[in-house]
Design an enzyme around this catalytic site. Structure first.
Site, PDB file in Angstrom:
ATOM      1  N   SER A  71     -23.005 -28.342 -14.266  1.00  0.00           N
ATOM      2  CA  SER A  71     -24.310 -27.697 -14.078  1.00  0.00           C
ATOM      3  C   SER A  71     -24.287 -26.206 -14.412  1.00  0.00           C
ATOM      4  O   SER A  71     -25.034 -25.422 -13.836  1.00  0.00           O
ATOM      5  CB  SER A  71     -24.777 -27.909 -12.643  1.00  0.00           C
ATOM      6  OG  SER A  71     -23.837 -27.335 -11.755  1.00  0.00           O
ATOM      7  N   GLY A  72     -23.401 -25.809 -15.341  1.00  0.00           N
ATOM      8  CA  GLY A  72     -23.433 -24.427 -15.826  1.00  0.00           C
ATOM      9  C   GLY A  72     -24.476 -24.294 -16.930  1.00  0.00           C
ATOM     10  O   GLY A  72     -25.296 -25.199 -17.148  1.00  0.00           O
TER      11      GLY A  72
ATOM     12  N   GLN B  70     -20.491 -11.809 -15.904  1.00  0.00           N
ATOM     13  CA  GLN B  70     -21.121 -10.501 -15.658  1.00  0.00           C
ATOM     14  C   GLN B  70     -21.706  -9.910 -16.933  1.00  0.00           C
ATOM     15  O   GLN B  70     -22.863  -9.537 -17.001  1.00  0.00           O
ATOM     16  CB  GLN B  70     -20.092  -9.534 -15.074  1.00  0.00           C
ATOM     17  CG  GLN B  70     -19.591  -9.925 -13.719  1.00  0.00           C
ATOM     18  CD  GLN B  70     -18.541  -8.979 -13.180  1.00  0.00           C
ATOM     19  OE1 GLN B  70     -18.114  -8.054 -13.850  1.00  0.00           O
ATOM     20  NE2 GLN B  70     -18.115  -9.205 -11.966  1.00  0.00           N
ATOM     21  N   GLY B  71     -20.872  -9.844 -17.985  1.00  0.00           N
ATOM     22  CA  GLY B  71     -21.190  -9.085 -19.197  1.00  0.00           C
ATOM     23  C   GLY B  71     -22.548  -9.375 -19.795  1.00  0.00           C
ATOM     24  O   GLY B  71     -23.456  -8.557 -19.760  1.00  0.00           O
TER      25      GLY B  71
ATOM     26  N   GLU C 149     -18.816  -3.966 -25.681  1.00  0.00           N
ATOM     27  CA  GLU C 149     -17.606  -4.557 -25.084  1.00  0.00           C
ATOM     28  C   GLU C 149     -16.495  -4.587 -26.130  1.00  0.00           C
ATOM     29  O   GLU C 149     -16.758  -4.406 -27.328  1.00  0.00           O
ATOM     30  CB  GLU C 149     -17.911  -5.972 -24.548  1.00  0.00           C
ATOM     31  CG  GLU C 149     -18.888  -5.923 -23.375  1.00  0.00           C
ATOM     32  CD  GLU C 149     -19.183  -7.263 -22.737  1.00  0.00           C
ATOM     33  OE1 GLU C 149     -18.733  -8.300 -23.261  1.00  0.00           O
ATOM     34  OE2 GLU C 149     -19.882  -7.273 -21.714  1.00  0.00           O
TER      35      GLU C 149
ATOM     36  N   ASP D  53     -11.218 -30.739 -15.548  1.00  0.00           N
ATOM     37  CA  ASP D  53     -11.620 -32.153 -15.398  1.00  0.00           C
ATOM     38  C   ASP D  53     -12.076 -32.792 -16.718  1.00  0.00           C
ATOM     39  O   ASP D  53     -11.666 -33.904 -17.054  1.00  0.00           O
ATOM     40  CB  ASP D  53     -12.772 -32.292 -14.384  1.00  0.00           C
ATOM     41  CG  ASP D  53     -12.408 -31.771 -13.007  1.00  0.00           C
ATOM     42  OD1 ASP D  53     -11.200 -31.651 -12.726  1.00  0.00           O
ATOM     43  OD2 ASP D  53     -13.323 -31.481 -12.225  1.00  0.00           O
TER      44      ASP D  53
ATOM     45  N   HIS E  92      -8.362 -12.039 -19.110  1.00  0.00           N
ATOM     46  CA  HIS E  92      -9.252 -10.869 -19.035  1.00  0.00           C
ATOM     47  C   HIS E  92      -8.430  -9.733 -18.451  1.00  0.00           C
ATOM     48  O   HIS E  92      -7.786  -9.891 -17.412  1.00  0.00           O
ATOM     49  CB  HIS E  92     -10.448 -11.191 -18.133  1.00  0.00           C
ATOM     50  CG  HIS E  92     -11.579 -10.227 -18.269  1.00  0.00           C
ATOM     51  ND1 HIS E  92     -11.451  -8.904 -17.926  1.00  0.00           N
ATOM     52  CD2 HIS E  92     -12.839 -10.377 -18.720  1.00  0.00           C
ATOM     53  CE1 HIS E  92     -12.612  -8.284 -18.161  1.00  0.00           C
ATOM     54  NE2 HIS E  92     -13.460  -9.159 -18.652  1.00  0.00           N
TER      55      HIS E  92
ATOM     56  N   ARG F 275      -9.529  -8.409 -25.828  1.00  0.00           N
ATOM     57  CA  ARG F 275      -8.878  -8.746 -24.549  1.00  0.00           C
ATOM     58  C   ARG F 275      -7.412  -9.140 -24.708  1.00  0.00           C
ATOM     59  O   ARG F 275      -6.586  -8.800 -23.865  1.00  0.00           O
ATOM     60  CB  ARG F 275      -9.622  -9.914 -23.898  1.00  0.00           C
ATOM     61  CG  ARG F 275     -10.962  -9.515 -23.428  1.00  0.00           C
ATOM     62  CD  ARG F 275     -11.715 -10.673 -22.841  1.00  0.00           C
ATOM     63  NE  ARG F 275     -13.059 -10.197 -22.547  1.00  0.00           N
ATOM     64  CZ  ARG F 275     -14.068 -10.968 -22.208  1.00  0.00           C
ATOM     65  NH1 ARG F 275     -13.899 -12.264 -22.106  1.00  0.00           N
ATOM     66  NH2 ARG F 275     -15.243 -10.452 -21.959  1.00  0.00           N
TER      67      ARG F 275
ATOM     68  N   HIS G  87      -8.975 -16.288 -17.859  1.00  0.00           N
ATOM     69  CA  HIS G  87     -10.427 -16.125 -17.824  1.00  0.00           C
ATOM     70  C   HIS G  87     -11.147 -17.185 -18.638  1.00  0.00           C
ATOM     71  O   HIS G  87     -12.203 -17.667 -18.244  1.00  0.00           O
ATOM     72  CB  HIS G  87     -10.750 -14.734 -18.381  1.00  0.00           C
ATOM     73  CG  HIS G  87     -12.197 -14.384 -18.384  1.00  0.00           C
ATOM     74  ND1 HIS G  87     -12.937 -14.273 -17.231  1.00  0.00           N
ATOM     75  CD2 HIS G  87     -13.067 -14.099 -19.398  1.00  0.00           C
ATOM     76  CE1 HIS G  87     -14.190 -13.938 -17.525  1.00  0.00           C
ATOM     77  NE2 HIS G  87     -14.302 -13.842 -18.839  1.00  0.00           N
TER      78      HIS G  87
ATOM     79  N   ARG H  21     -11.396 -15.390 -27.770  1.00  0.00           N
ATOM     80  CA  ARG H  21     -12.865 -15.284 -27.826  1.00  0.00           C
ATOM     81  C   ARG H  21     -13.329 -13.828 -27.765  1.00  0.00           C
ATOM     82  O   ARG H  21     -12.846 -13.050 -26.944  1.00  0.00           O
ATOM     83  CB  ARG H  21     -13.468 -16.054 -26.653  1.00  0.00           C
ATOM     84  CG  ARG H  21     -14.937 -15.814 -26.470  1.00  0.00           C
ATOM     85  CD  ARG H  21     -15.522 -16.719 -25.442  1.00  0.00           C
ATOM     86  NE  ARG H  21     -15.132 -16.428 -24.082  1.00  0.00           N
ATOM     87  CZ  ARG H  21     -15.645 -15.448 -23.341  1.00  0.00           C
ATOM     88  NH1 ARG H  21     -16.530 -14.603 -23.839  1.00  0.00           N
ATOM     89  NH2 ARG H  21     -15.252 -15.292 -22.093  1.00  0.00           N
TER      90      ARG H  21
ATOM     91  N   SER I 290     -19.410 -16.346 -25.119  1.00  0.00           N
ATOM     92  CA  SER I 290     -19.301 -17.688 -24.509  1.00  0.00           C
ATOM     93  C   SER I 290     -20.653 -18.235 -24.073  1.00  0.00           C
ATOM     94  O   SER I 290     -20.957 -19.409 -24.308  1.00  0.00           O
ATOM     95  CB  SER I 290     -18.338 -17.675 -23.322  1.00  0.00           C
ATOM     96  OG  SER I 290     -18.744 -16.723 -22.369  1.00  0.00           O
ATOM     97  N   LEU I 291     -21.490 -17.420 -23.432  1.00  0.00           N
ATOM     98  CA  LEU I 291     -22.816 -17.912 -23.038  1.00  0.00           C
ATOM     99  C   LEU I 291     -23.602 -18.253 -24.305  1.00  0.00           C
ATOM    100  O   LEU I 291     -24.348 -19.227 -24.347  1.00  0.00           O
ATOM    101  CB  LEU I 291     -23.558 -16.862 -22.198  1.00  0.00           C
ATOM    102  CG  LEU I 291     -22.910 -16.477 -20.849  1.00  0.00           C
ATOM    103  CD1 LEU I 291     -23.703 -15.375 -20.151  1.00  0.00           C
ATOM    104  CD2 LEU I 291     -22.763 -17.673 -19.928  1.00  0.00           C
TER     105      LEU I 291
HETATM  106  C1  SIN Z   1     -17.121  -9.647 -18.727  1.00  0.00           C
HETATM  107  O1  SIN Z   1     -18.168  -9.229 -18.284  1.00  0.00           O
HETATM  108  O2  SIN Z   1     -16.169  -8.942 -18.957  1.00  0.00           O
HETATM  109  C2  SIN Z   1     -17.007 -11.125 -18.982  1.00  0.00           C
HETATM  110  C3  SIN Z   1     -17.913 -11.585 -20.044  1.00  0.00           C
HETATM  111  C4  SIN Z   1     -17.210 -12.548 -20.942  1.00  0.00           C
HETATM  112  O3  SIN Z   1     -16.341 -13.282 -20.477  1.00  0.00           O
HETATM  113  O4  SIN Z   1     -17.469 -12.537 -22.148  1.00  0.00           O
END
Ligand code: SIN
Length: 507
Positions: A11-12, A48-49, A116, A215, A236, A283, A344, A379, A384-385
């Site tokens: 459910s993400g 968060q990002g 970022e 899973d 991360h 990263r 992460h 990545r 990712s989103l």
């Molecule tokens: C972050 O805010 O650093 C994480 C965002 C992400 O994983 O791309």
């Protein structure tokens, strides 16, 4: 007997966005979303990002976003997939905005685009430092209003059912554990979509929630799907150090984009030794640099230094990070923030095509559990989103076109496990989990890894797990632990393959 046209596991953002699009476009189809805990307990919620999208074609371009993604991925991305994802980003963003998702704007009313690591431009849309939470809440609200979608919380999928005819394997249903009634059941489906996230809980330090136990990967592997690139686990660089908490709290990469420095115990910056971009390198580079520095010091962590930043602007942009640090007694205006790299993101996973299809008929995978070719070895931040949105769209379109040809299997199966354990043996499995995390972390982070010995030890842990439960019984901790050991073995196997490939290239 239970049946649904489309079964979505997880459910993400991937599961919810896919469900929303499909349900709206096809009111004739029934959809069930299964969440193993409450629907809101996901990795998406912790993101968060934000989302990387090219919105200003004067200062930025698709070409630059594509280039940044491919460079971050260390030459291992699929360029066609990268192009598709980057170019679709504005359309998927529009759909999020249409359901009321809010992203921050600046004083001029333009998007307040964050920066970022690895990005050559400011291109991250964000909702303060709670972007994932904002998206998840808006999607959940819509999902609950759609009459053809049912959300089943506290339903843990145990295994997929497949049927093979003339060498063609089809996924036709799933066994699951209904936690409320402590019963194992079976549901038939015409299509199954795995949106189960990653496996961060295999590591001692992770930013992933406790449900991230691999899973979907384990189930898909058992069903015969191809699994690829599991050796690429992203760490991360800036998780808040703690020797007691699991998961570790994330200090967003956007904080470095805002100007924070990473320093050692002498309060000296050291990243420029490793990369000319310093704190804005990708990263993988920063995490490796921190691991190296830690090796040569007797410290458990390095620090994030925000003391030189505009305090008011910082707290405005990062209210959740400020609040969490304050609650831990850290005031970023005068204190250094202790940080460590933490597992992460799983860059590999279930191999899918551009529509999220796996090699098994009727089985799709979207989001972190899938290996799409977008991320390569590492990545790019805030991709990712975006990947989840684009592949949810692709899969939804594909299923819309093809589902007419998918019929329900005539087989109505009785669960293989007749009994469930009432007590659920969490404590015994917490101890086993800790041992597994120590093994996998030390394998993954040490230079002199011994894959064969680590595999043997993991298999022994799994045997201990089997002896902990009664035969013919199944428990939630056992299901999760079995998925974790299976995923750990896949990571090691793919690391071994990678090593032998590198050795062949060097010879
Ligand atoms: C972050 O805010 O650093 C994480 C965002 C992400 O994983 O791309």
């Amino acid at each position: 007997m239970l049946k649904t046209d489309v079964l979505i596991i997880g459910s993400g953002i991937s599961g919810l966005f896919f469900a929303m699009k499909t349900a709206k476009q096809r009111p004739d189809l029934s959809l069930v979303i299964m969440a193993k805990e409450t629907a809101k307990n996901t990795n998406t919620r912790l993101a968060q990002g934000g989302i990387a999208v090219v919105t200003d074609h004067n200062s930025d371009s698709f070409k630059q976003h594509i280039k940044d993604t491919i460079e971050a991925g260390g030459g291992h991305c699929d360029p066609e997939i990268v192009k598709m994802v980057v170019q679709q980003a504005p359309d998927r963003l529009k759909e999020l905005l249409e359901i009321g998702t809010e992203f921050d704007k600046n004083k001029e009313g333009k998007w307040d685009l964050g920066l970022e690591g690895g990005h050559s431009q400011n291109r991250i849309l964000h909702h303060k430092d709670n972007s994932g939470l904002e998206i998840e809440q808006k999607l959940l609200k819509i999902i609950k209003q759609l009459p053809n979608v049912e959300l089943w919380e506290n339903h843990q999928v145990i295994d997929l059912n497949t049927e093979t005819k003339k060498d063609k394997t089809t996924c036709s249903g799933a066994f699951f554990y209904d936690k409320k009634y402590n019963r194992i059941k079976y549901i038939r489906a015409r299509t199954i979509v795995l949106c189960t996230g990653g496996c961060g809980q295999l590591f001692e330090n992770t930013t992933n929630p406790r449900i991230a136990t691999g899973d979907g990967i384990a189930m898909a592997a058992r069903a015969g799907a191809e699994i690829e690139d599991m050796q690429y686990i992203q760490f991360h660089p800036t998780a808040l150090h703690s020797s007691t908490e699991n998961p570790l709290f994330l200090i967003s990469e956007a904080v470095r984009g805002f100007g924070a420095h990473i320093v050692n115990q002498d309060q000296k910056r050291f990243l420029f030794k490793y990369d000319t971009r310093g704190e804005l390198a990708t990263r993988d580079i920063i995490s490796q640099a921190i691991f190296k520095e830690l090796q040569f010091s007797d410290q458990e962590h390095m620090y994030l230094d925000c003391r030189h930043l505009d305090y008011e602007a910082f707290t405005y942009h990062f209210p959740a990070i400020t609040a969490f640090c304050n609650q831990k007694g850290i005031n970023q205006k005068k204190d250094l923030i202790p940080i460590v790299p933490a597992a992460h993101y799983q860059c590999g996973g279930i191999k899918v095509n551009q529509n999220g299809r796996t090699a098994i008929k009727n089985l799709y995978a979207i989001g972190e559990c899938a290996r799409t070719g977008l991320h390569g070895k590492n990545r790019l931040a805030s991709n990712s989103l975006l990947e989840a949105l684009v592949f949810a769209h692709q899969a939804s379109e594909d299923i819309n076109k093809t589902i007419a040809g998918f019929t329900f299997s005539s087989k109505i199966l009785i669960p293989k496990f007749p009994k469930t354990e009432q007590s659920n043996d969490y404590h015994a499995f917490d101890i086993l989990k800790k041992e597994l995390q120590i093994l996998v972390t030390s394998f993954y982070t040490s230079e002199n890894r011994n894959p064969v010995l680590t595999e043997e030890k993991i298999k022994k842990l799994h045997e201990t797990a089997i002896s902990t439960i009664n035969p013919n019984e199944i428990t939630i901790p056992f299901i999760e632990f079995s998925n974790m050991t299976a995923t750990a073995l896949l990571i090691i196997e793919q690391c071994k393959k990678q090593n032998s490939l590198s050795a062949q290239i060097q010879n």
